[in-house]
Scaffold this motif. Sequence first.
Motif, PDB file in Angstrom:
ATOM      1  N   PHE A  55      28.249  58.704  51.666  1.00  0.00           N
ATOM      2  CA  PHE A  55      28.368  60.160  51.487  1.00  0.00           C
ATOM      3  C   PHE A  55      27.459  60.615  50.358  1.00  0.00           C
ATOM      4  CE2 PHE A  55      30.925  61.022  47.597  1.00  0.00           C
ATOM      5  CZ  PHE A  55      31.214  59.716  47.229  1.00  0.00           C
ATOM      6  N   LEU A  56      27.271  61.954  50.293  1.00  0.00           N
ATOM      7  CA  LEU A  56      26.439  62.547  49.256  1.00  0.00           C
ATOM      8  C   LEU A  56      27.321  62.849  48.053  1.00  0.00           C
ATOM      9  CD1 LEU A  56      23.494  63.387  48.793  1.00  0.00           C
ATOM     10  CD2 LEU A  56      24.145  65.704  49.534  1.00  0.00           C
ATOM     11  N   MET A  57      27.104  62.114  46.956  1.00  0.00           N
ATOM     12  CA  MET A  57      27.924  62.269  45.747  1.00  0.00           C
ATOM     13  C   MET A  57      27.176  63.141  44.752  1.00  0.00           C
ATOM     14  SD  MET A  57      29.549  59.216  43.470  1.00  0.00           S
ATOM     15  CE  MET A  57      30.491  59.537  41.984  1.00  0.00           C
ATOM     16  N   TYR A  80      36.202  73.618  40.335  1.00  0.00           N
ATOM     17  CA  TYR A  80      37.149  73.413  41.445  1.00  0.00           C
ATOM     18  C   TYR A  80      36.392  72.906  42.664  1.00  0.00           C
ATOM     19  CZ  TYR A  80      35.813  78.305  40.676  1.00  0.00           C
ATOM     20  OH  TYR A  80      35.135  79.439  40.315  1.00  0.00           O
ATOM     21  N   ARG A  81      35.614  71.825  42.458  1.00  0.00           N
ATOM     22  CA  ARG A  81      34.776  71.252  43.524  1.00  0.00           C
ATOM     23  C   ARG A  81      34.766  69.730  43.413  1.00  0.00           C
ATOM     24  NH1 ARG A  81      30.325  71.759  41.891  1.00  0.00           N
ATOM     25  NH2 ARG A  81      30.810  72.705  39.896  1.00  0.00           N
ATOM     26  N   PRO A  82      34.613  69.025  44.536  1.00  0.00           N
ATOM     27  CA  PRO A  82      34.611  67.552  44.497  1.00  0.00           C
ATOM     28  C   PRO A  82      33.518  66.960  43.607  1.00  0.00           C
ATOM     29  CG  PRO A  82      34.884  68.318  46.753  1.00  0.00           C
ATOM     30  CD  PRO A  82      34.582  69.541  45.932  1.00  0.00           C
ATOM     31  N   GLU A 137      35.903  60.972  44.780  1.00  0.00           N
ATOM     32  CA  GLU A 137      35.095  62.078  45.314  1.00  0.00           C
ATOM     33  C   GLU A 137      35.005  62.045  46.831  1.00  0.00           C
ATOM     34  OE1 GLU A 137      31.609  63.171  43.050  1.00  0.00           O
ATOM     35  OE2 GLU A 137      30.629  64.024  44.825  1.00  0.00           O
ATOM     36  N   VAL A 138      34.851  60.862  47.415  1.00  0.00           N
ATOM     37  CA  VAL A 138      34.771  60.805  48.882  1.00  0.00           C
ATOM     38  C   VAL A 138      36.110  61.234  49.493  1.00  0.00           C
ATOM     39  CG1 VAL A 138      35.411  58.379  49.336  1.00  0.00           C
ATOM     40  CG2 VAL A 138      33.776  59.515  50.820  1.00  0.00           C
ATOM     41  N   ALA A 139      37.200  60.870  48.837  1.00  0.00           N
ATOM     42  CA  ALA A 139      38.530  61.288  49.317  1.00  0.00           C
ATOM     43  C   ALA A 139      38.681  62.801  49.225  1.00  0.00           C
ATOM     44  CB  ALA A 139      39.622  60.587  48.504  1.00  0.00           C
TER      45      ALA A 139
END
Length: 331
Positions: A35-37, A302-304, A174-176
Amino acid sequence: MGTKTNRRNREAASVRKGAELGDRPGMHWIPGGTFLMGSDVHYPEEAPAHRVTVDGFWIDTCAVTNKEFGRFVAVTGYVTVAERSPDPADYPDADPALLAPSSSVFVKPPHRVGLNNPYNWWTYVAGAQWRHPQGPASSIVKRADHPVVHVAWEDVEAYARWAGKELPTEAEWEVAARGGLDGAPYAWGDELTPNGRWMANTWQGEFPIHNTLDDGYEGTAPVGSFPANGYGLHDMIGNVWEWTTDWYIPHSSIAHSCCTVENPRGGSREDSLDPAAHQTSIPRKVMKGGSHLCSPNYCQRYRPAARMPQHIDTSTSHLGFRCILRAEPPG
Ligand SMILES: [Ca+2]
Ligand SMILES: [Cu+2]
């Protein structure tokens, strides 16, 4: 209006909980993958966005609650960091009068204050701890299902060990949180409030003096009050920040946007020390997800992808945690 929306959200949440399937009650399986972290278009500490691969794992559906933490304390007799007197040797610069058991509490200032000094709203309150989140006169009697707060790193590690679980890395967390929406700014998609609906417990109005409570909650909310993300997880965003195992370092020093990083584990303890701080002996972990104090005018975390360093000895009224399990997928 906000209250009505929240009642609806809560009902939906309890229906979903009842219908939860799988091998591990209270947990959901997060499939592994790439995923894009991070993010290139928000705060500088989130950049560069980079490809990361993680193995699959189980994660708690909700943050650990006061009731759950209370069970751990009842069984083990565990005493949290905030309940202990700090050792003066660890804090050579501190005023000895301040070395009483205490924790950081958000206190709304009576009038507009400068936003450059967090101590305008953070206060060390003697006697503040998980059972007394606002200070000695406050209690959790009516907050059994709220996330536990005032837990330092040592406390959450002790809980996880007792529960036979672990704490997530930043990448796992973060992926969760992304719920399968790769690259989306929010855990639920592209908009903060899709169709005018609040998807997480944050701050509306002018932080830190005026909270319009559009989402229905001024402080913490009971876990599961807001809709689950694509992986069935509640409150990954907002309500309380959550601890991760990674030592804090800038993304730029681990990530090469050209390459994929596999199961990253953050930096070294040494590298996590705050280079700007006068007192640098306390290392820092990454915390994720933002809290009920995040607001458009001050802190849009309020963002991953959002991340902040947190000293491991520190506990606050807006920081909690959830656990994971690195185990076999559902059978
Ligand atoms: Ca709120
Ligand atoms: Cu924030």
